[in-house]
Design a protein around this motif. Sequence first.
Motif, mmCIF file in Angstrom:
data_model
loop_
_atom_site.group_PDB
_atom_site.id
_atom_site.type_symbol
_atom_site.label_atom_id
_atom_site.label_comp_id
_atom_site.label_asym_id
_atom_site.label_seq_id
_atom_site.Cartn_x
_atom_site.Cartn_y
_atom_site.Cartn_z
ATOM 1 N N MET A 1 0.846 -1.197 0.000
ATOM 2 C CA MET A 1 0.000 0.000 0.000
ATOM 3 C C MET A 1 0.884 1.252 0.000
ATOM 4 O O MET A 1 1.783 1.402 0.821
ATOM 5 C CB MET A 1 -0.892 0.032 1.265
ATOM 6 N N HIS A 3 2.116 4.976 0.680
ATOM 7 C CA HIS A 3 1.929 5.882 1.801
ATOM 8 C C HIS A 3 2.298 7.294 1.353
ATOM 9 O O HIS A 3 3.434 7.560 0.957
ATOM 10 C CB HIS A 3 2.795 5.477 3.000
ATOM 11 N N ALA A 21 -6.070 11.082 -1.503
ATOM 12 C CA ALA A 21 -6.985 10.011 -1.106
ATOM 13 C C ALA A 21 -8.074 9.793 -2.146
ATOM 14 O O ALA A 21 -8.497 8.656 -2.392
ATOM 15 C CB ALA A 21 -7.602 10.335 0.250
ATOM 16 N N THR A 26 -7.013 3.444 -2.178
ATOM 17 C CA THR A 26 -6.284 2.385 -1.466
ATOM 18 C C THR A 26 -5.021 2.903 -0.790
ATOM 19 O O THR A 26 -4.393 2.188 -0.008
ATOM 20 C CB THR A 26 -5.889 1.253 -2.432
ATOM 21 N N ARG A 28 -2.541 4.936 1.687
ATOM 22 C CA ARG A 28 -2.533 5.423 3.062
ATOM 23 C C ARG A 28 -2.065 6.874 3.020
ATOM 24 O O ARG A 28 -0.999 7.185 2.478
ATOM 25 C CB ARG A 28 -1.591 4.587 3.916
ATOM 26 N N THR A 30 -1.382 10.331 5.388
ATOM 27 C CA THR A 30 -1.204 10.827 6.758
ATOM 28 C C THR A 30 -0.835 12.298 6.720
ATOM 29 O O THR A 30 0.017 12.714 5.928
ATOM 30 C CB THR A 30 -0.087 10.061 7.487
ATOM 31 N N SER A 123 -10.677 8.159 5.066
ATOM 32 C CA SER A 123 -9.772 7.494 6.023
ATOM 33 C C SER A 123 -8.382 8.127 6.064
ATOM 34 O O SER A 123 -7.378 7.446 6.289
ATOM 35 C CB SER A 123 -9.658 5.996 5.692
ATOM 36 N N VAL A 124 -8.298 9.443 5.850
ATOM 37 C CA VAL A 124 -7.025 10.151 5.999
ATOM 38 C C VAL A 124 -6.749 10.346 7.481
ATOM 39 O O VAL A 124 -7.613 10.818 8.223
ATOM 40 C CB VAL A 124 -7.065 11.512 5.275
ATOM 41 N N GLU A 125 -5.559 9.980 7.909
ATOM 42 C CA GLU A 125 -5.175 10.136 9.315
ATOM 43 C C GLU A 125 -4.575 11.531 9.514
ATOM 44 O O GLU A 125 -3.582 11.887 8.856
ATOM 45 C CB GLU A 125 -4.163 9.080 9.727
#
Length: 420
Positions: A1, A3, A21, A26, A28, A30, A123-125
């Motif tokens: 995945m 990043h 995103a 898919t 990741r 951050t 789902s972004v951190e």
Amino acid sequence: MAHILILGGGAAGLAAALAAAQTDPTARVTVLERSPRPGKKLLATGNGRCNLDNEGITPESYSSADHAALDALLRTVNAADPLGWFRALGLYTRTDETGRVYPYSNQAADVLALLEHHLARCSVEVRTGCTVQTLSQSRGGYVVLFSNADGADESLRADAVVCAMGGSAGPQFGTDGFGTRFAAQCGGKLEPLYPCLTALQTAKPNRSLAGIRAKAAATLLDLDRHCTVAVENGEVQFTDYGLSGICIMQLSGHLAPGRGPKRPAVELDLFPMLDETALTALFAARVPLLPGKAPADFWTGLLNPKLGRALWAAAKLPEKPVDTLPDAAWQVLANAAKHWLFEGLTPCGWKQAQTTGGGLSLTELEPSFQFKGCPGLYFVGETLDCAGMCGGFNLHWAFGSGITAGRDAVRTLRRPHKKR
């Protein structure tokens, strides 16, 4: 995945994170933000109303050391269509008579809430309280060392990094110029920083005029070269240190170190709708209506009395009844009213500045905002040597550069690149 790591949770950083995103669900993604909450400066824009774009975007709306590079990058920003992007997120906007675009609610908090909503959906951190320290290359990607919210050192590896840590303007909103220093650490060429969209201190401020506002044409002069640099129309605010108001703040963008005038001055025309001959006639026609009246009475219906007295003094006219002055006095006064000179200009500091002039040279970037020769490393927003006028131009640049970099950060992972 894959990043994607976004350094900075301001306008450009949040746009980059969401665009990445959206481009690859898919991946990741951050965000590392130093403040307790992202978007602090965004909340203050437009006096809390968030002037997020402008319908009149042109290269002339921006200041940069390299206008050819600016033109190319601005075309990319415009192609990203930040306003259309926001509307697709569900933001309903309104446009005022000058082309400035706002959320229909007039609430900057709504723009931030909308971004946060979609970041969460994707789902972004978003990690707050994180202070970035260093970046290094590692295994075809990058490792970022930072201190987390607990004060402990931590590192994250990413396939692509978007640097959106802002400039030096508005330290009260959590920026201190680290973004440009970080760009220098990465080997980037920097243009000298200077406060932009800020008030101007003058050599001899008239503190008695503090708080007075007047409509005027404000002209920035280069006294050494005997030429006009720029002209802005609007409301001038007199302060205890000099001059303010949007038109004055616009002029501050022309005071770049090494590029701006060495001996700048502002000339105010308090009657821009009349030429000097017509203004002289207007002044002269008032005299028979004011027999025995003092100069203070001359300004009734024309200017604030304090402002009028200061202008009278600048014209060096005697404090005598107006009907005792010679006819030539009114041409002298008209000339002073249309050419009131303020010298010894110094931009106010970073706390008052709305944006940062100077920064990472635009020649260091690909059209995608990727740092040349460093695949997967991007710089966006206020870190760059691009300062826009007041009116939504800077947020257009911030959002558009962030969207472009976020999208490309995902796509570039599939493309081969040469090392820097």
